[in-house]
Design an enzyme around this catalytic site. Structure first.
Site, PDB file in Angstrom:
ATOM      1  N   GLU A 111       0.835  -1.196   0.000  1.00  0.00           N
ATOM      2  CA  GLU A 111       0.000   0.000   0.000  1.00  0.00           C
ATOM      3  C   GLU A 111       0.870   1.247   0.000  1.00  0.00           C
ATOM      4  O   GLU A 111       1.715   1.424   0.878  1.00  0.00           O
ATOM      5  CB  GLU A 111      -0.919   0.008   1.218  1.00  0.00           C
ATOM      6  CG  GLU A 111      -1.807   1.233   1.311  1.00  0.00           C
ATOM      7  CD  GLU A 111      -2.621   1.494   0.051  1.00  0.00           C
ATOM      8  OE1 GLU A 111      -2.439   2.564  -0.556  1.00  0.00           O
ATOM      9  OE2 GLU A 111      -3.419   0.613  -0.342  1.00  0.00           O
ATOM     10  N   CYS A 119     -12.701   3.523  -0.407  1.00  0.00           N
ATOM     11  CA  CYS A 119     -13.934   3.268   0.353  1.00  0.00           C
ATOM     12  C   CYS A 119     -13.839   3.778   1.776  1.00  0.00           C
ATOM     13  O   CYS A 119     -14.686   4.519   2.248  1.00  0.00           O
ATOM     14  CB  CYS A 119     -14.254   1.774   0.349  1.00  0.00           C
ATOM     15  SG  CYS A 119     -15.660   1.319   1.385  1.00  0.00           S
ATOM     16  N   GLY A 224      -7.570   0.118  -7.267  1.00  0.00           N
ATOM     17  CA  GLY A 224      -8.736   0.977  -7.130  1.00  0.00           C
ATOM     18  C   GLY A 224      -8.862   2.069  -8.170  1.00  0.00           C
ATOM     19  O   GLY A 224      -8.427   1.909  -9.317  1.00  0.00           O
ATOM     20  N   GLY A 262     -25.501  10.619 -10.639  1.00  0.00           N
ATOM     21  CA  GLY A 262     -25.440   9.206 -10.276  1.00  0.00           C
ATOM     22  C   GLY A 262     -25.410   9.044  -8.763  1.00  0.00           C
ATOM     23  O   GLY A 262     -25.860   9.906  -8.012  1.00  0.00           O
ATOM     24  N   GLU A 283     -26.549  17.399 -15.725  1.00  0.00           N
ATOM     25  CA  GLU A 283     -26.529  16.017 -16.215  1.00  0.00           C
ATOM     26  C   GLU A 283     -26.422  16.008 -17.733  1.00  0.00           C
ATOM     27  O   GLU A 283     -27.200  16.661 -18.426  1.00  0.00           O
ATOM     28  CB  GLU A 283     -27.785  15.277 -15.762  1.00  0.00           C
ATOM     29  CG  GLU A 283     -27.966  13.890 -16.330  1.00  0.00           C
ATOM     30  CD  GLU A 283     -26.794  12.969 -16.015  1.00  0.00           C
ATOM     31  OE1 GLU A 283     -26.211  12.425 -16.973  1.00  0.00           O
ATOM     32  OE2 GLU A 283     -26.457  12.809 -14.829  1.00  0.00           O
ATOM     33  N   HIS A 538     -43.013 -10.656  11.576  1.00  0.00           N
ATOM     34  CA  HIS A 538     -44.018  -9.591  11.458  1.00  0.00           C
ATOM     35  C   HIS A 538     -44.085  -8.814  12.764  1.00  0.00           C
ATOM     36  O   HIS A 538     -44.067  -9.409  13.839  1.00  0.00           O
ATOM     37  CB  HIS A 538     -45.395 -10.198  11.170  1.00  0.00           C
ATOM     38  CG  HIS A 538     -46.499  -9.185  11.154  1.00  0.00           C
ATOM     39  ND1 HIS A 538     -46.709  -8.351  10.090  1.00  0.00           N
ATOM     40  CD2 HIS A 538     -47.417  -8.862  12.107  1.00  0.00           C
ATOM     41  CE1 HIS A 538     -47.743  -7.556  10.361  1.00  0.00           C
ATOM     42  NE2 HIS A 538     -48.190  -7.854  11.588  1.00  0.00           N
TER      43      HIS A 538
END
Length: 634
Positions: A111, A119, A224, A262, A283, A538
């Site tokens: 990394e 994320c 990513g 989006g 858009e 329920h």
């Protein structure tokens, strides 16, 4: 013909949650013919020898290897430093690493930034913290909602810095959790930017320091993506920003233009309007929310856009955006998407660029292995194996997540990583991307899995089958009405001839949680005529899906029900003959029986109970005996 195998167990011991092999002190042979219908469900595997068969029970799934210990992370082949190297420690790389260790692979993850990737640090996690705030604000600001519940609330306010700290603190906590989980399992975290220098060889290092070269039998690319910024847009990180900047919430503009409607754009519109901003969507396509099922998108626009301080321009490009400077506002030039003529100019306080994401694959050294990216994406096949410029598979090299472009979702990356690990440890696995759900965490939420109605109709016309659609409203759900949240719709797209689920779309309270019943049904191949017999508590929101499946009109009959009054699959013939039962008693004592049973959560009291649960059925002629399904029904 059927072979003779020995079933054997060691002395009585409790079973913690890991993989075990049981050995017998007595080697008397027992003729056992087992079917194995459930061996995958319970994680049985076998090593067949000339005199005995070893049984391993895994409570962690279908492992071909004993899990690595926490300390040494497995033993690598002598010719490699690692069994597996993963480039990128986002959600996809993390999921692959943990599964690799569980499979006994010596694993390293490289990394160059921080663990957690987009994320955790700049995407899913901090955005959900901000959306949690916007959800609470909307409840407190809704006089009608509060009055309907009999509540009286004074004017709601917020502390911008405290809200920003909440998002940052959550990201830090999750990042720490991911790091610690890998360290605890012995995954080596190598700091630096990873570059492939040749087959099964990677170098990594920080700028200004000497690179280190490591080798691995298999390599996974999991680098990513980054925010995509179209040409002509100048991002200064202050008044013209991407989602990376917006999540820091350094200020709340009075008027913000959001380029793109989006997932990212919709979620930020939810946050900004709840905190008092006015929003303008820009858009390029002719309708808002173009990626959603049209019917769901139309309803969502009526609830999420029209009543709020939001206006929009569709069918236009933001061809030039200039940040605010010298006392002037942000200036946006709009161009007609069809005629390419300049159409309008907007002056706003800030502009958020939410035009999607681009793969982060530059500098990976793909040219060293003859791989050419396609619009930045690494080409892969259905098993995530990397394809070179000649159309051939690159041995021992895989790519998962946003970098391959198949499905740019964090949980899809993780699923792809797990699928790859299954393959490199000897079990073929192909991920069904149509079973992967997606969600937009607005208030109310939107979720979906499978095909939209236009996509399904195109497929039906091409393949020549009939298509049907079923719908149900949240207004008919007791729990939703109790929450005064009856605005919502669930939609099922299916084949009436065989009950196949092609797509499910939900707009409403907790839609992101509800979608998983449908996604799991698609993944497992469960048909509507079977799932409609499932029982839901329920009153719960899950009954929205229950009513949806029950409302579908399927011509095919349900599969034969296996439910009985006891937790045992009904058996038409004796499970064990007397001689076999007697021999089984010789090799299994009551304590071991209880240990096995408790591992499955059934709590057998006597050895005779185990005998009832062990069946002797053969699914097909075989030279090798396999375990039975334990006669268990779920």
């Amino acid at each position: 013909m059927h072979s003779t195998s020995a079933l054997s167990f060691s002395q009585a011991t409790s079973l913690p949650t890991t993989n075990y092999a049981f050995h017998s002190h007595s080697h008397s042979h027992v003729n056992l013919r087992f079917c194995g219908l459930r061996r995958q469900a319970f994680g049985f595997s076998f090593s067949t020898h000339s005199t005995s068969t070893r049984l391993r029970l895994s409570t962690r799934g279908h492992s071909n290897k004993i899990s690595a210990s926490d300390g040494n992370n497995g033993t690598p082949p002598k010719s490699f430093d690692y069994d597996l190297i993963i480039i990128g420690a986002g959600v996809g790389g993390h999921g692959a690493a943990l599964h690799a260790v569980d499979k006994g692979l010596k694993t390293a993850i490289i990394e160059g930034d921080v663990v957690g990737g987009t994320c955790v640090n700049r995407g899913c996690v901090p955005s959900k913290a901000l959306l949690a705030v916007s959800g609470k604000m909307r409840e407190l600001q809704s006089e009608h909602q509060m009055k309907a519940l009999g509540l009286q609330v004074s004017a709601a306010g917020y502390d911008r810095q405290a809200v920003a700290d909440h998002a940052n603190n959550l990201a830090s906590k999750i990042r720490s959790n991911l790091t610690n989980s890998m360290k605890a399992l012995g995954v080596d975290i190598l700091t630096g930017f990873g570059t492939i220098v040749g087959p099964q060889k990677v170098k990594y290092g920080k700028v200004g320091f000497t690179d280190t070269v490591v080798t691995a039998k298999d390599i996974i690319i999991a680098t990513g993506s980054v925010p995509f910024v179209p040409k002509g847009i100048e991002v200064d990180g202050k008044t013209v920003i991407t989602s990376d900047h917006a999540l820091k919430l350094e200020f709340v503009p009075d008027w913000v233009a959001i380029v793109g409607s989006g997932y990212i754009g919709l979620e930020f519109s939810d946050v900004y309007t709840a905190l008092g901003s006015e929003v303008t969507f820009i858009e390029a396509l002719d309708q808002l929310m173009p990626g959603f099922d049209p019917e769901i998108g139309k309803l969502a626009q009526r609830v999420l856009i029209n009543p709020r301080k939001i206006d929009y321009h569709t069918g236009v490009f933001a061809t030039k955006i200039t940040p605010a400077r010298y006392g002037k506002p942000v200036i946006i030039e709009l161009t007609d998407a069809k005629t390419k003529e300049q159409k309008d100019t907007l002056e706003v306080d800030a502009a958020l660029i939410a035009t999607g994401r681009a793969p982060f694959t530059n500098g990976l050294g793909l040219e060293n292995i003859n791989v050419v990216t396609q619009r930045g994406f690494v080409p892969v096949d259905e098993r995530m194996r990397v394809i070179d410029a000649n159309g051939n598979q690159v041995p021992h090299l895989y790519c998962i997540g946003d970098a391959n472009g198949k499905m740019m979702l964090a949980h899809a990356a993780s699923a792809q990583g797990i699928s790859v690990v299954e393959q490199v440890t000897g079990r073929d696995h192909v991920l069904n991307h149509l079973s992967i759900p997606a969600a937009c965490f607005t208030h109310p939420e939107i979720s979906m899995v499978g095909l939209t109605e236009p996509q399904a109709r195109e497929k039906a016309e091409k393949e020549g089958f009939e298509l049907s659609v079923a719908k149900t409203s949240f207004k008919a759900n007791t729990k939703a009405l109790a929450e005064n949240e009856g605005e919502g719709l669930a939609k099922l797209i299916y084949r009436p001839d065989n009950g196949e689920i092609l797509g499910v779309h939900i707009f409403g309270l907790h839609a992101a949680d509800l979608i998983h019943e449908a996604s799991n049904a698609i993944a497992l191949g469960t048909r509507i005529q079977d799932i409609k017999f499932a029982v839901h508590a329920h009153p719960t929101l899950s009954e929205v899906l229950d009513e949806l499946f029950k409302s579908a009109k399927v011509k095919a009959s349900a599969s034969t029900s296996t439910s009985t009054s006891s937790p045992v699959r009904s058996i038409e013939e004796p499970c064990l003959d007397i001689d076999t039962a007697a021999k089984l008693r010789e090799n299994v004592d009551d304590s071991v029986c209880n240990s096995i049973a408790n591992g499955f959560g059934f709590g057998f009291g006597e050895i005779s109970d185990l005998e009832r649960y062990l069946g002797l059925r053969s699914s097909s002629p075989s030279e090798e005996s396999v375990w039975c399904n334990l006669c268990l029904s779920y």
